[in-house]
Write a protein that holds these residues in place. Structure first.
Motif, PDB file in Angstrom:
ATOM      1  N   MET A 132       0.815  -1.509  -0.239  1.00 45.29           N
ATOM      2  CA  MET A 132      -0.079   0.348  -0.660  1.00 45.29           C
ATOM      3  C   MET A 132       1.261   0.745   0.069  1.00 45.29           C
ATOM      4  SD  MET A 132      -3.735  -0.542   0.624  1.00 45.29           S
ATOM      5  CE  MET A 132      -4.263   0.305   1.653  1.00 45.29           C
ATOM      6  N   SER A 133       2.068   1.056   1.055  1.00 44.30           N
ATOM      7  CA  SER A 133       3.360   2.098   0.810  1.00 44.30           C
ATOM      8  C   SER A 133       3.100   2.681  -0.548  1.00 44.30           C
ATOM      9  CB  SER A 133       3.692   2.490   1.706  1.00 44.30           C
ATOM     10  OG  SER A 133       5.482   0.808   1.271  1.00 44.30           O
ATOM     11  N   LYS A 134       3.794   1.574  -1.794  1.00 44.16           N
ATOM     12  CA  LYS A 134       3.777   1.966  -3.078  1.00 44.16           C
ATOM     13  C   LYS A 134       2.686   2.068  -3.713  1.00 44.16           C
ATOM     14  CE  LYS A 134       7.859   0.330  -2.227  1.00 44.16           C
ATOM     15  NZ  LYS A 134       8.537   1.109  -2.171  1.00 44.16           N
ATOM     16  N   ASN A 135       1.858   3.208  -3.138  1.00 39.96           N
ATOM     17  CA  ASN A 135       0.496   3.688  -3.651  1.00 39.96           C
ATOM     18  C   ASN A 135      -0.357   1.909  -5.007  1.00 39.96           C
ATOM     19  OD1 ASN A 135       0.726   6.411  -2.908  1.00 39.96           O
ATOM     20  ND2 ASN A 135       2.487   6.576  -4.811  1.00 39.96           N
ATOM     21  N   HIS A 136      -0.434   1.402  -4.306  1.00 39.49           N
ATOM     22  CA  HIS A 136      -1.392  -0.199  -4.923  1.00 39.49           C
ATOM     23  C   HIS A 136      -2.810   0.698  -3.808  1.00 39.49           C
ATOM     24  CE1 HIS A 136       1.624  -1.553  -7.239  1.00 39.49           C
ATOM     25  NE2 HIS A 136       2.038  -2.187  -6.165  1.00 39.49           N
ATOM     26  N   SER A 137      -4.328   0.541  -4.423  1.00 32.51           N
ATOM     27  CA  SER A 137      -4.812   0.098  -3.684  1.00 32.51           C
ATOM     28  C   SER A 137      -5.730  -0.452  -2.850  1.00 32.51           C
ATOM     29  CB  SER A 137      -5.761   0.563  -4.979  1.00 32.51           C
ATOM     30  OG  SER A 137      -6.849  -0.490  -5.559  1.00 32.51           O
ATOM     31  N   SER A 138      -5.834  -0.661  -2.144  1.00 31.21           N
ATOM     32  CA  SER A 138      -6.486  -0.999  -0.684  1.00 31.21           C
ATOM     33  C   SER A 138      -7.438  -2.876  -2.423  1.00 31.21           C
ATOM     34  CB  SER A 138      -7.627  -1.179   0.366  1.00 31.21           C
ATOM     35  OG  SER A 138      -8.791  -0.392  -0.393  1.00 31.21           O
ATOM     36  N   TYR A 139      -7.988  -2.540  -2.938  1.00 32.14           N
ATOM     37  CA  TYR A 139      -8.324  -3.321  -3.959  1.00 32.14           C
ATOM     38  C   TYR A 139      -7.184  -4.217  -4.989  1.00 32.14           C
ATOM     39  CZ  TYR A 139     -12.651  -0.933  -2.684  1.00 32.14           C
ATOM     40  OH  TYR A 139     -14.068  -0.236  -1.610  1.00 32.14           O
ATOM     41  N   LEU A 140      -7.081  -3.308  -5.044  1.00 34.39           N
ATOM     42  CA  LEU A 140      -5.695  -4.495  -6.040  1.00 34.39           C
ATOM     43  C   LEU A 140      -5.094  -5.301  -4.994  1.00 34.39           C
ATOM     44  CD1 LEU A 140      -3.940  -4.848  -8.123  1.00 34.39           C
ATOM     45  CD2 LEU A 140      -2.302  -3.251  -7.363  1.00 34.39           C
ATOM     46  N   VAL A 141      -4.587  -4.695  -3.170  1.00 35.24           N
ATOM     47  CA  VAL A 141      -3.739  -5.771  -2.779  1.00 35.24           C
ATOM     48  C   VAL A 141      -4.676  -7.053  -2.486  1.00 35.24           C
ATOM     49  CG1 VAL A 141      -3.185  -6.059  -0.327  1.00 35.24           C
ATOM     50  CG2 VAL A 141      -2.797  -4.655  -1.758  1.00 35.24           C
ATOM     51  N   PHE A 142      -6.128  -6.458  -2.658  1.00 37.21           N
ATOM     52  CA  PHE A 142      -7.245  -7.818  -1.867  1.00 37.21           C
ATOM     53  C   PHE A 142      -7.466  -8.721  -3.351  1.00 37.21           C
ATOM     54  CE2 PHE A 142     -11.513  -9.553  -1.541  1.00 37.21           C
ATOM     55  CZ  PHE A 142     -11.353 -10.375  -0.935  1.00 37.21           C
ATOM     56  N   PHE A 143      -7.482  -8.117  -4.559  1.00 40.92           N
ATOM     57  CA  PHE A 143      -7.447  -8.895  -5.797  1.00 40.92           C
ATOM     58  C   PHE A 143      -6.392  -9.956  -5.839  1.00 40.92           C
ATOM     59  CE2 PHE A 143      -6.904  -9.283 -10.023  1.00 40.92           C
ATOM     60  CZ  PHE A 143      -8.486  -9.828 -10.491  1.00 40.92           C
ATOM     61  N   ILE A 157     -18.495 -15.134   2.674  1.00 45.31           N
ATOM     62  CA  ILE A 157     -18.886 -14.803   3.783  1.00 45.31           C
ATOM     63  C   ILE A 157     -18.003 -14.530   4.387  1.00 45.31           C
ATOM     64  CG2 ILE A 157     -20.604 -15.208   5.655  1.00 45.31           C
ATOM     65  CD1 ILE A 157     -22.588 -16.610   4.669  1.00 45.31           C
ATOM     66  N   GLY A 158     -17.233 -15.346   4.717  1.00 50.51           N
ATOM     67  CA  GLY A 158     -16.148 -15.511   4.946  1.00 50.51           C
ATOM     68  C   GLY A 158     -14.882 -15.349   4.500  1.00 50.51           C
ATOM     69  N   THR A 159     -14.831 -14.191   3.175  1.00 50.79           N
ATOM     70  CA  THR A 159     -13.608 -13.676   2.704  1.00 50.79           C
ATOM     71  C   THR A 159     -14.450 -12.592   1.848  1.00 50.79           C
ATOM     72  OG1 THR A 159     -12.707 -16.273   2.506  1.00 50.79           O
ATOM     73  CG2 THR A 159     -12.274 -13.860   1.408  1.00 50.79           C
ATOM     74  N   ILE A 160     -14.926 -12.670   0.652  1.00 51.42           N
ATOM     75  CA  ILE A 160     -15.448 -11.299   0.407  1.00 51.42           C
ATOM     76  C   ILE A 160     -16.060 -10.426   0.767  1.00 51.42           C
ATOM     77  CG2 ILE A 160     -16.312 -10.374  -1.716  1.00 51.42           C
ATOM     78  CD1 ILE A 160     -15.103 -13.226  -2.866  1.00 51.42           C
ATOM     79  N   VAL A 161     -17.165 -10.879   1.684  1.00 51.70           N
ATOM     80  CA  VAL A 161     -18.028 -10.112   1.982  1.00 51.70           C
ATOM     81  C   VAL A 161     -17.303  -8.905   3.497  1.00 51.70           C
ATOM     82  CG1 VAL A 161     -20.103  -9.735   3.652  1.00 51.70           C
ATOM     83  CG2 VAL A 161     -20.139 -10.814   1.488  1.00 51.70           C
ATOM     84  N   PRO A 162     -16.913  -9.870   4.294  1.00 49.25           N
ATOM     85  CA  PRO A 162     -16.386  -9.214   5.346  1.00 49.25           C
ATOM     86  C   PRO A 162     -14.651  -8.064   4.381  1.00 49.25           C
ATOM     87  CG  PRO A 162     -15.475 -11.334   5.078  1.00 49.25           C
ATOM     88  CD  PRO A 162     -16.602 -11.151   4.397  1.00 49.25           C
ATOM     89  N   PHE A 163     -14.237  -8.405   4.128  1.00 50.44           N
ATOM     90  CA  PHE A 163     -13.766  -7.665   2.735  1.00 50.44           C
ATOM     91  C   PHE A 163     -14.508  -5.961   3.300  1.00 50.44           C
ATOM     92  CE2 PHE A 163     -11.192  -5.012  -0.457  1.00 50.44           C
ATOM     93  CZ  PHE A 163     -10.359  -5.481   0.260  1.00 50.44           C
ATOM     94  N   PHE A 164     -15.585  -6.220   1.974  1.00 51.34           N
ATOM     95  CA  PHE A 164     -15.767  -5.662   1.837  1.00 51.34           C
ATOM     96  C   PHE A 164     -16.482  -4.429   2.400  1.00 51.34           C
ATOM     97  CE2 PHE A 164     -15.012  -7.283  -2.638  1.00 51.34           C
ATOM     98  CZ  PHE A 164     -14.567  -6.238  -3.641  1.00 51.34           C
ATOM     99  N   LEU A 165     -17.004  -5.241   3.801  1.00 51.59           N
ATOM    100  CA  LEU A 165     -17.272  -3.910   4.837  1.00 51.59           C
ATOM    101  C   LEU A 165     -16.226  -2.999   5.754  1.00 51.59           C
ATOM    102  CD1 LEU A 165     -19.839  -7.229   6.198  1.00 51.59           C
ATOM    103  CD2 LEU A 165     -20.093  -5.216   5.248  1.00 51.59           C
ATOM    104  N   TYR A 166     -14.982  -4.119   5.818  1.00 50.61           N
ATOM    105  CA  TYR A 166     -13.971  -4.258   6.090  1.00 50.61           C
ATOM    106  C   TYR A 166     -13.344  -2.070   5.870  1.00 50.61           C
ATOM    107  CZ  TYR A 166     -10.068  -3.424   9.193  1.00 50.61           C
ATOM    108  OH  TYR A 166      -9.023  -2.191  10.206  1.00 50.61           O
ATOM    109  N   MET A 167     -13.223  -2.626   4.175  1.00 50.32           N
ATOM    110  CA  MET A 167     -12.917  -1.518   3.470  1.00 50.32           C
ATOM    111  C   MET A 167     -14.311  -0.027   3.602  1.00 50.32           C
ATOM    112  SD  MET A 167     -10.141  -1.669   2.361  1.00 50.32           S
ATOM    113  CE  MET A 167      -9.598  -2.374   3.928  1.00 50.32           C
ATOM    114  N   SER A 168     -14.952   0.052   3.105  1.00 48.07           N
ATOM    115  CA  SER A 168     -16.403   0.405   3.659  1.00 48.07           C
ATOM    116  C   SER A 168     -15.954   1.327   4.715  1.00 48.07           C
ATOM    117  CB  SER A 168     -17.713   0.481   3.376  1.00 48.07           C
ATOM    118  OG  SER A 168     -18.628   0.838   3.198  1.00 48.07           O
TER     119      SER A 168
END
Length: 299
Positions: A181-192, A232-243
């Motif tokens: 993330m310090s290299k200006n990569h978005s959180s969505y790219l890191v997760f993806f 439920i155990g991976t994708i949904v909580p990530f987007f909830l947390y990012m939001s």
């Protein structure tokens, strides 16, 4: 006045989103236990979680295409290592521990991650270790000792050791992600990248196709468990947390993630009937307290 009210409302929504994300993450152990009852070992359960999640997050490609095109070789290598260690490694170790020492102990061992984060952040990121953080690390180590002392027999040693390794991998996921993330990569790219790289690696193995083939022969309930791991155990909580991070500081959000181990332990006790001994309860309390205190101090 209205702005203040709006800010407080946003913070409340953010806190609820983090709590809900923690509850979602906390279901991983019990879903893994249900799949184990159907004959899937820890490696096969890892395949079901990561590959299922990987197939779902492919919908992000159009949004991330500009970033993906701009990745350098060095940045790609960092993201690949974060995925293989922090996602594939952590998931495999955690599910192994779940199958060998139970959900409650496995999640407590996973939450030794802040202890390893102190050491690894010093080595990798050059961050200073404060006296308070060192003290909390000692408290967490004592908690692990209580967990081991409270085990019924020494046959649990392999599960405990692998459970501790899941904590190391979890710590590395955060540290390597922070570096990315310090290299200006978005959180969505890191997760993806963290999900898809591990999924692509698993798709090379014939075992992956055999696992989904076996899933086809099982009732719909088994498919629901596999989907639950990925969604439920991976994708949904990530987007909830990012939001939530758009409404709360990261340090504040991290305090509420303590809901995750508490959810996992509560589900294990009430649904799987995996009670903890008194010594293990003390150990779990020490680890959870050290983790929460660490988050509060950072705040």
């Amino acid at each position: 006045m209205n702005h203040t009210h709006s800010t407080r409302t946003d913070q409340l929504i953010g806190a609820l989103q983090v709590i809900l994300a923690g509850i979602c993450w906390g279901t991983l152990g019990i879903i893994a236990s249900k799949l184990a009852d159907l004959g899937f070992d820890s490696f096969l359960i890892t395949i079901l979680r990561i590959v299922t999640a990987g197939m779902i997050v492919l919908v992000l490609i159009p949004k991330l295409l500009p970033e993906l095109k701009g990745l350098t070789f060095k940045a790609s290598f960092r993201l690949i290592m974060q995925s293989l260690i922090g996602v594939l490694g952590m998931t495999l170790c955690y599910f192994y521990a779940v199958n060998h020492v139970g959900v409650s102990m496995a999640v407590a061992l996973l939450y030794t991650a802040p202890v390893f984060s102190l050491i690894l952040a010093r080595v990798i990121l050059g961050e200073r270790i404060s006296a308070t953080s060192a003290l909390l690390a000692v408290v967490a180590v004592i908690g692990v000792g209580c967990l081991m002392a409270g085990a019924d027999s020494f046959s649990f040693n392999s599960g405990v050791l692998i459970g501790l390794l899941s904590g190391v991998c979890y710590a590395l996921y955060g540290i390597l992600g922070k570096k990315a993330m310090s290299k200006n990569h978005s959180s969505y790219l890191v997760f993806f990248s963290s999900v898809t790289v591990s999924a692509a690696t698993l798709l090379i193995l014939p075992t992956t196709y055999q696992t989904y083939g076996a899933l086809f022969e099982l009732p719909v309930q088994a498919w629901a468990f596999a989907l639950g791991l990925g969604l439920i155990g991976t994708i949904v909580p990530f987007f909830l947390y990012m939001s939530a991070l758009q409404k709360l500081p990261a340090s504040t959000a991290s305090v509420f993630t303590i809901v995750e181990p508490l959810t996992a332990i509560a589900l294990a006790v009430f649904l799987l009937h995996q009670p903890l001994t008194i010594m293990q309860m003390i150990g779990t309390l020490l680890i959870v307290t050290a983790t929460a205190a660490n988050a509060l101090i950072k705040r």
